[in-house]
Design an enzyme around this catalytic site. Structure first.
Site, PDB file in Angstrom:
ATOM      1  N   GLU A  65      -4.766  -1.145  -9.188  1.00 60.25           N
ATOM      2  CA  GLU A  65      -4.318  -0.814 -10.547  1.00 60.25           C
ATOM      3  C   GLU A  65      -5.469  -0.183 -11.322  1.00 60.25           C
ATOM      4  O   GLU A  65      -6.594  -0.686 -11.314  1.00 60.25           O
ATOM      5  CB  GLU A  65      -3.818  -2.080 -11.241  1.00 60.25           C
ATOM      6  CG  GLU A  65      -3.354  -1.825 -12.668  1.00 60.25           C
ATOM      7  CD  GLU A  65      -2.533  -2.967 -13.232  1.00 60.25           C
ATOM      8  OE1 GLU A  65      -1.727  -3.557 -12.466  1.00 60.25           O
ATOM      9  OE2 GLU A  65      -2.697  -3.274 -14.415  1.00 60.25           O
ATOM     10  N   ASP A 114      -6.997  -5.393 -20.512  1.00 60.35           N
ATOM     11  CA  ASP A 114      -5.981  -4.743 -19.682  1.00 60.35           C
ATOM     12  C   ASP A 114      -4.845  -4.277 -20.597  1.00 60.35           C
ATOM     13  O   ASP A 114      -3.826  -4.938 -20.718  1.00 60.35           O
ATOM     14  CB  ASP A 114      -5.481  -5.792 -18.668  1.00 60.35           C
ATOM     15  CG  ASP A 114      -4.701  -5.191 -17.513  1.00 60.35           C
ATOM     16  OD1 ASP A 114      -4.732  -3.967 -17.337  1.00 60.35           O
ATOM     17  OD2 ASP A 114      -4.061  -5.969 -16.774  1.00 60.35           O
ATOM     18  N   HIS A 153      -7.320  -2.366 -13.828  1.00 62.71           N
ATOM     19  CA  HIS A 153      -8.075  -3.439 -13.177  1.00 62.71           C
ATOM     20  C   HIS A 153      -9.397  -2.899 -12.627  1.00 62.71           C
ATOM     21  O   HIS A 153     -10.412  -3.589 -12.640  1.00 62.71           O
ATOM     22  CB  HIS A 153      -7.273  -4.067 -12.042  1.00 62.71           C
ATOM     23  CG  HIS A 153      -6.004  -4.718 -12.493  1.00 62.71           C
ATOM     24  ND1 HIS A 153      -5.155  -5.379 -11.625  1.00 62.71           N
ATOM     25  CD2 HIS A 153      -5.431  -4.819 -13.711  1.00 62.71           C
ATOM     26  CE1 HIS A 153      -4.118  -5.843 -12.306  1.00 62.71           C
ATOM     27  NE2 HIS A 153      -4.262  -5.511 -13.572  1.00 62.71           N
ATOM     28  N   ASP A 162      11.167 -12.196 -14.029  1.00 61.08           N
ATOM     29  CA  ASP A 162      11.590 -11.036 -14.842  1.00 61.08           C
ATOM     30  C   ASP A 162      13.106 -10.869 -14.784  1.00 61.08           C
ATOM     31  O   ASP A 162      13.730 -10.411 -15.726  1.00 61.08           O
ATOM     32  CB  ASP A 162      11.013  -9.719 -14.298  1.00 61.08           C
ATOM     33  CG  ASP A 162       9.508  -9.728 -14.187  1.00 61.08           C
ATOM     34  OD1 ASP A 162       8.868 -10.504 -14.915  1.00 61.08           O
ATOM     35  OD2 ASP A 162       8.977  -8.959 -13.365  1.00 61.08           O
ATOM     36  N   HIS A 214       9.003  -9.392 -10.716  1.00 58.71           N
ATOM     37  CA  HIS A 214       8.650 -10.789 -10.453  1.00 58.71           C
ATOM     38  C   HIS A 214       9.960 -11.582 -10.537  1.00 58.71           C
ATOM     39  O   HIS A 214      10.846 -11.222 -11.318  1.00 58.71           O
ATOM     40  CB  HIS A 214       7.757 -11.399 -11.530  1.00 58.71           C
ATOM     41  CG  HIS A 214       6.460 -10.719 -11.788  1.00 58.71           C
ATOM     42  ND1 HIS A 214       6.332  -9.646 -12.615  1.00 58.71           N
ATOM     43  CD2 HIS A 214       5.201 -11.011 -11.354  1.00 58.71           C
ATOM     44  CE1 HIS A 214       5.059  -9.288 -12.687  1.00 58.71           C
ATOM     45  NE2 HIS A 214       4.346 -10.087 -11.927  1.00 58.71           N
TER      46      HIS A 214
HETATM   47  C1  XLS Z   1      -1.398  -7.990 -14.360  1.00 58.19           C
HETATM   48  C2  XLS Z   1      -0.891  -7.438 -13.117  1.00 58.19           C
HETATM   49  C3  XLS Z   1       0.561  -7.770 -12.788  1.00 58.19           C
HETATM   50  C4  XLS Z   1       0.862  -7.475 -11.360  1.00 58.19           C
HETATM   51  C5  XLS Z   1       2.078  -8.138 -10.815  1.00 58.19           C
HETATM   52  O1  XLS Z   1      -2.469  -7.625 -14.855  1.00 58.19           O
HETATM   53  O2  XLS Z   1      -1.091  -6.060 -13.125  1.00 58.19           O
HETATM   54  O3  XLS Z   1       1.406  -7.089 -13.657  1.00 58.19           O
HETATM   55  O4  XLS Z   1       0.987  -6.107 -11.140  1.00 58.19           O
HETATM   56  O5  XLS Z   1       1.994  -9.510 -10.843  1.00 58.19           O
HETATM   57 NI    NI Z   2      -0.295  -4.683 -11.763  1.00 58.98          NI
HETATM   58 NI    NI Z   3      -2.558  -5.381 -14.782  1.00 59.59          NI
END
Ligand code: XLS
Ligand code: NI
Ligand code: NI
Length: 442
Positions: free
Chosen positions: A274, A313, A277, A110, A107
């Protein structure tokens, strides 16, 4: 990392991580990940395209809502924003190179501290982009995707692209513009939108329709800008159902695909899925992969895992070979990821404070994916897995079943077929047989 170490010595005690195979007892070596080994017609490296996540590995301090940082990085110790950012990037590239990770992801915030001044912020990112460009050239490392953090700053507390205040949306746009510029300058292969606060906390204050329309308009605007400026990669949406907001519009793969279709974005966008997620959305990861693959939208993945005993998460490193083999079956059958790779969006635990811990975490994850790839390929090549699945639908391949699929049968004709043929045979789904099959090849 528990005490502030000298920058130069942080990773210096760690050797370059090599493939040593199953005979090796060396915990700082790969036992399965042999990057040039050919599996299903391609070197592992090409199937997997691993990436390190800047935010977890080089910014994640181990802090949680109840406690202060436990990972004290030397690059945070002294100097102005650019000095610290360069020291961090030196360390990041050393780490990624030692692990043999071919890609990284970041990001904007970061890489270098964010400021509230739009122009100053752009200058900082440009300076670091130039620095990263040189580092990429020296090491051969590549950018899998860039993104902008539109969820941490307090102005985004009600969302960025879905914020009820246009002024906030414009600030989000400024950040995305700078992040797209950086991604293009670095030859980034993709660009990610994770809608961290694109959703609501309560419907009582929310006009959902307007927020979704604004979100779609925002994505179109960003995409058009990137295309005009020569970006040819793919845009990824990363679904997540909740956290930090109560409800996020990019709920899961199926929801996002519907949204992209509704707003005419299917041509430029795919999904970055992900693991954690998926489970937050009440799905398995395989489910999300399959939904995306079936729509031709399986772009990239963020590798991690949740915790079965709590709901959030936790972004732990993956370590379950059975589950991952099931996922690799889907990925292999889909022909791989479209343009993306495997980004370790995962963090070591708060109490993992040795420098080696970050290496062990990634080695474990890379080995696990390599082993799952090999296992899934064996299941596909050597077992009757494919045949059983195909056979299960054979009644649709010929005769009346095939006519139905072609749209040639009316409801009356279906009724007559049922009446003529009597009661169907009971046919087993053979679930336990198939479950055993995976264990057999692990
Ligand atoms: C957060 C997300 C984030 C994305 C990128 O839960 O996984 O890390 O991958 O913004
Ligand atoms: Ni992510
Ligand atoms: Ni995530």
């Amino acid at each position: 990392m528990s005490t502030v170490l000298d920058q130069k010595t942080l990773f210096s005690a760690i050797p370059t991580i090599k493939f040593e195979g199953l005979e090796s007892d060396n915990p700082l070596a790969f036992r399965w990940y042999d990057e040039s080994r050919v599996v299903a017609g391609k070197p592992m490296k090409e199937w997997l395209r691993f990436a390190g996540a800047y935010w977890h590995s080089f910014n994640g301090s181990g802090a949680d809502p109840f406690g202060e940082p436990t990972h004290l990085f030397p690059w945070d110790a002294a100097g102005d924003a650019i000095t610290r950012a360069k020291a961090k990037m030196d360390a990041a590239f050393e780490f990624l190179t030692k692990l043999g990770l071919p890609y990284y992801c970041f990001h904007d915030v970061d890489v270098v501290d964010y400021t509230n001044d739009v122009a100053d912020n752009e200058r900082r990112l440009q300076t670091m982009t130039e620095y990263a460009r040189q580092k990429q050239q020296e090491t051969g490392l590549k950018l899998l995707w860039g993104t902008a953090n539109l969820f941490s700053h307090r102005r985004y507390m009600n969302g960025a692209a879905t914020n009820p205040d246009f002024h906030v949306l414009a600030h989000g746009a400024a950040q995305v513009k700078a992040a797209i510029d950086a991604t293009i300058a670095l030859g980034g292969e993709n660009y990610v939108f994770w809608g961290g606060r694109e959703g609501y906390m309560t419907l009582l204050n929310t006009n959902m329709q307007r927020e979704q329309e604004n979100f779609a308009r925002f994505l179109h605007t960003c995409k058009d800008y990137a295309r005009r400026n020569g970006f040819r990669g793919t845009f990824f949406i990363e679904p997540k159902p909740m956290e930090p907001t109560k409800h996020q519009y990019d709920y899961d793969a199926a929801t996002v695909i519907g949204f992209l279709r509704q707003y005419d974005l299917l041509g430029d966008f795919k999904l970055n899925l992900e693991v954690n997620h998926a489970t937050l959305a009440g799905h398995t990861f395989q489910h999300e992969l399959q939904v995306a693959a079936d729509a031709g939208m399986l772009g990239s993945i963020d590798a991690n895992r949740g915790d079965y005993q709590n709901g959030w998460d936790t972004d732990q490193f993956p370590n379950d070979i059975y589950e991952l083999t099931e996922s690799m079956l889907v990925i292999l059958e889909a022909g791989g990821l479209q343009g993306g790779g495997i980004n370790f969006d995962a963090k070591i635990r708060r109490n993992s404070t040795d420098v080696q811990d970050l290496f062990h975490a990634h080695i474990g994850g890379m080995d696990l994916f390599a082993r799952a790839l090999i296992t899934a390929d064996n299941v596909l090549q050597k077992s009757d897995y494919r045949q059983i699945r195909q056979q299960r639908y054979a009644s649709f391949d010929e005769g009346a079943g095939a006519a139905f699929r072609r749209g040639e049968l009316t409801l009356e004709q279906l009724r007559d077929y049922a009446a003529e043929h009597g009661e169907p045979q009971i046919i087993s789904g053979r679930q336990e047989y198939l479950e055993n099959l995976i264990n057999r090849y692990i």
